[in-house]
Write a protein that holds these residues in place. Sequence first.
Motif, PDB file in Angstrom:
ATOM      1  N   PRO A 107      21.839  68.530  72.581  1.00  0.00           N
ATOM      2  CA  PRO A 107      23.278  68.382  72.827  1.00  0.00           C
ATOM      3  C   PRO A 107      24.045  67.683  71.695  1.00  0.00           C
ATOM      4  O   PRO A 107      25.267  67.506  71.809  1.00  0.00           O
ATOM      5  N   ARG A 446      27.710  64.525  76.854  1.00  0.00           N
ATOM      6  CA  ARG A 446      26.823  65.590  76.342  1.00  0.00           C
ATOM      7  C   ARG A 446      26.999  66.913  77.081  1.00  0.00           C
ATOM      8  O   ARG A 446      27.003  67.968  76.473  1.00  0.00           O
ATOM      9  N   TYR A 447      27.120  66.844  78.392  1.00  0.00           N
ATOM     10  CA  TYR A 447      27.005  68.074  79.184  1.00  0.00           C
ATOM     11  C   TYR A 447      28.297  68.514  79.879  1.00  0.00           C
ATOM     12  O   TYR A 447      28.383  69.649  80.330  1.00  0.00           O
TER      13      TYR A 447
END
Length: 810
Positions: A107, A446-447
């Motif tokens: 990521p 990150r996600y």
Amino acid sequence: MPQTAQLTTNRFDSAELNFEDFKKIVINDYRIGFESRQAALLGRREVLTGKAKFGIFGDGKEVAQLAMAKAFKAGDWRAGYYRDQTFMFATGMSTMKEFFAQLYANPDIDKDPASGGRQMNCHYATRYLDADGNYTNQAETMNCSSDISTTGGHMPRLLGLAYASKLYRNNPELADLKQFSVNGNEVAFGTIGNGSTSEGLFMETFNAAGVLQVPMAISVWDDAYAISVPARLQTTKEDISEVLKGFQREDGTNGYEIFKVRGWDYVALCETYARAIEVCRTEQVPVLVHVTEMTQPQGHSTSGSHERYKSKERLAWEAEHDCLLQMRKWIISSAITTEQELDKIEAEAKVHVRECQREAWNELSDEIKAELEEAASLIDAVAQEATAQDDVEDVATALRSCIDPGRKDIVGAIRKTLRLTIKQNFTAKQTLINWLNTNNKLNNERYNSKLFTNSAHSPLKVPVVPAHFDANARMIDGREVLNACFDANFGRDKTIVAFGEDVGNIGDVNQGFAGLQSKYGDLRITDTGIREATIIGQGVGLAMRGLRPIAEIQYLDYLLYAMTVLSDDLASLSYRTSGGQKAPVIVRTRGHRLEGIWHSGSPLGVILNSLRGLHICVPRDMTQAAGMYNTLLRGDEPALVIESLNGYRLKEKLPSNIGDFTVPLGKAEIIKEGADITVISYGSTLRVVMEAVEELEKLGINIEVIDPQTLYPFDTDQLSLASLKKTNKLLVIDEDIPGGGSAYILQKVLEMQGGYYQLDAQPKTLCAKEHRPPYGSDGDYFSKPSVDDVIEAAYAMMSEANPGKYPSIY
Ligand SMILES: Cc1ncc(C[n+]2csc(CCOP(=O)(O)OP(=O)(O)O)c2C)c(N)n1
Ligand SMILES: [Mg+2]
């Protein structure tokens, strides 16, 4: 990073190219191709051993991509698909280590700049935004628009990327925007698989580029299959360039230059690409390069094996016509170098790729292992004091023994630990919670981040400028209000362009752009063919290249034709590049009630559910719409504006600052105060609601009417909640189907804002019927919320609460 002699390809265009130079270029190309093949082979192994989840690779397509890369220059653009790893390596737009970082879903955008671990492997992008969300100098870099997995879904964007070059070349007002273009000399390169040319988006794009005459170079990678389905079932005559022959330009016509070349013939490929791209670049003529006889040495993807559906003969043919094998044979038979030297290059390439793979893996796994050890130690500490000590210790042991652990294993173990110690409270547990909170923030970044660009230029940060009305402000048609707004903005910002069906000559079907084409020219206000998907794609490509498109869809009902481009491409762009790319397209359309099944649509549920990543604006009149355009044209995020179809001829007061006042996004307005029921509505139904107000007053019901103005974002100041605190009753009215846009509003108000706790009656919705609205005024009356319906819906809520005061009507 491990290095090889030279990473990118070189052209054959040096005037003094001697045999030694030629030889070096060819051998270097072979090295790049061979490394790319090794990456595909190793990548597949990494999936099969479980280190990566899925793999799709470009083996069998290497040589054509080496040739294409030679024609690709700084300033050029790619819109392609998952087979293009060799091209990305050969141009230097991606590296071997990044290839593996993406395969492992790292990521970190420094490791996987294309997507920050968000996209499947071989989904490419270059980052053209700096850390502050500003465009970098695209004329100095090679540029790759972000890939999507839907086959052919990138074609409309390709048209826009090419069309930008046409505008930069032909509109002298743009000449100083050197950061985006140097006289429009850039070519937009597209790649697509043979099977995907069956998609409508391919055909629509192909025709549009022929009409527009833009520098677009489409390469079809033809391996005769689309997963298991052979060309016979995909393409008329099994040959896409054959059937597209009618597009070939002739003396005095527009059209294409069409080339056909075999995918294992290095020399022919290099010559073809040099010729094709030269004409495309200089004359701004679209070209098709149909590359045939390509292969798939490992089959389609890691999801299956091609031995299931390819005959033995076909597999044998593919083995023999492997493009790298053929290139190798040619190098040796032409005495460019010896077998031994190629053997050596191949051996070095294997080592190099292996090293890149290991480094990419270690970079991610070392980071995760360090996090894991930290978390496991904190869990150990919790175990010491936990009543369920053994169970917590088991959690730590299981975590430490994970093979190839991921962050989900770490966070899962912590959450399990916290559940095992629910009834206890002690310092070590608090330390673990703190660690989790910190990591949740990192993981969120990150996600889950960057649905929007969120830069300083976000439309949410555009200063609010109220509309001013002179004492003698004119009352004019709504369409004239919009016309004045567009005129002011086109005068202010030379990068704004508008296009769509009937937008140019007549200034759109409702005349919002009337007279503006003759004032600003047909490069800025432009008619298009009937092709909604590529109208949006045109917008996406232009916006990527620094222009400010208003892409018009004639009626909201036709938005469905463009939905794939809007949803898959535009809405996901910022997210899927982890903030590396943006396309601030403004989609203008008109909808809600008018006449008939396809001119009365209000499918807000469809829109809200598919277009997260766009702002959704539903102005109640044209003045509010103008204020929203003024906001959006000063921001850098994409949006959809739905004007009310039946509002163009209603009279509105013209603000004196028509091009400058702004309507902030996400700011609801109370358009009528009241005490009994909070009515939330938007767009055309607001007028219906307001017509009901007087009779409701006579019936002793005093409603409060809230216009959210934008459905995304929705009422960020929570006026709805504040209103519910007063009325304790909620009625949502729209003309979508039941459970469409109204369900979204209920979720926002009741759950997100906590409106549930303020209710003393069941929340209600009044919507259109489930079928589409029939033609005619009676059809409208019996299908969409009418004034009678509004009055009765509000009355029924009061009657239920207080039947003595409000006896039932029926
Ligand atoms: C819109 C859409 N439909 C179906 C798929 C599933 N799919 C992925 S790849 C593929 C075959 C594509 O074949 P082709 O265009 O010839 O490219 P190739 O993989 O052979 O290079 C299919 C059907 C998809 N990704 N997107
Ligand atoms: Mg194919």
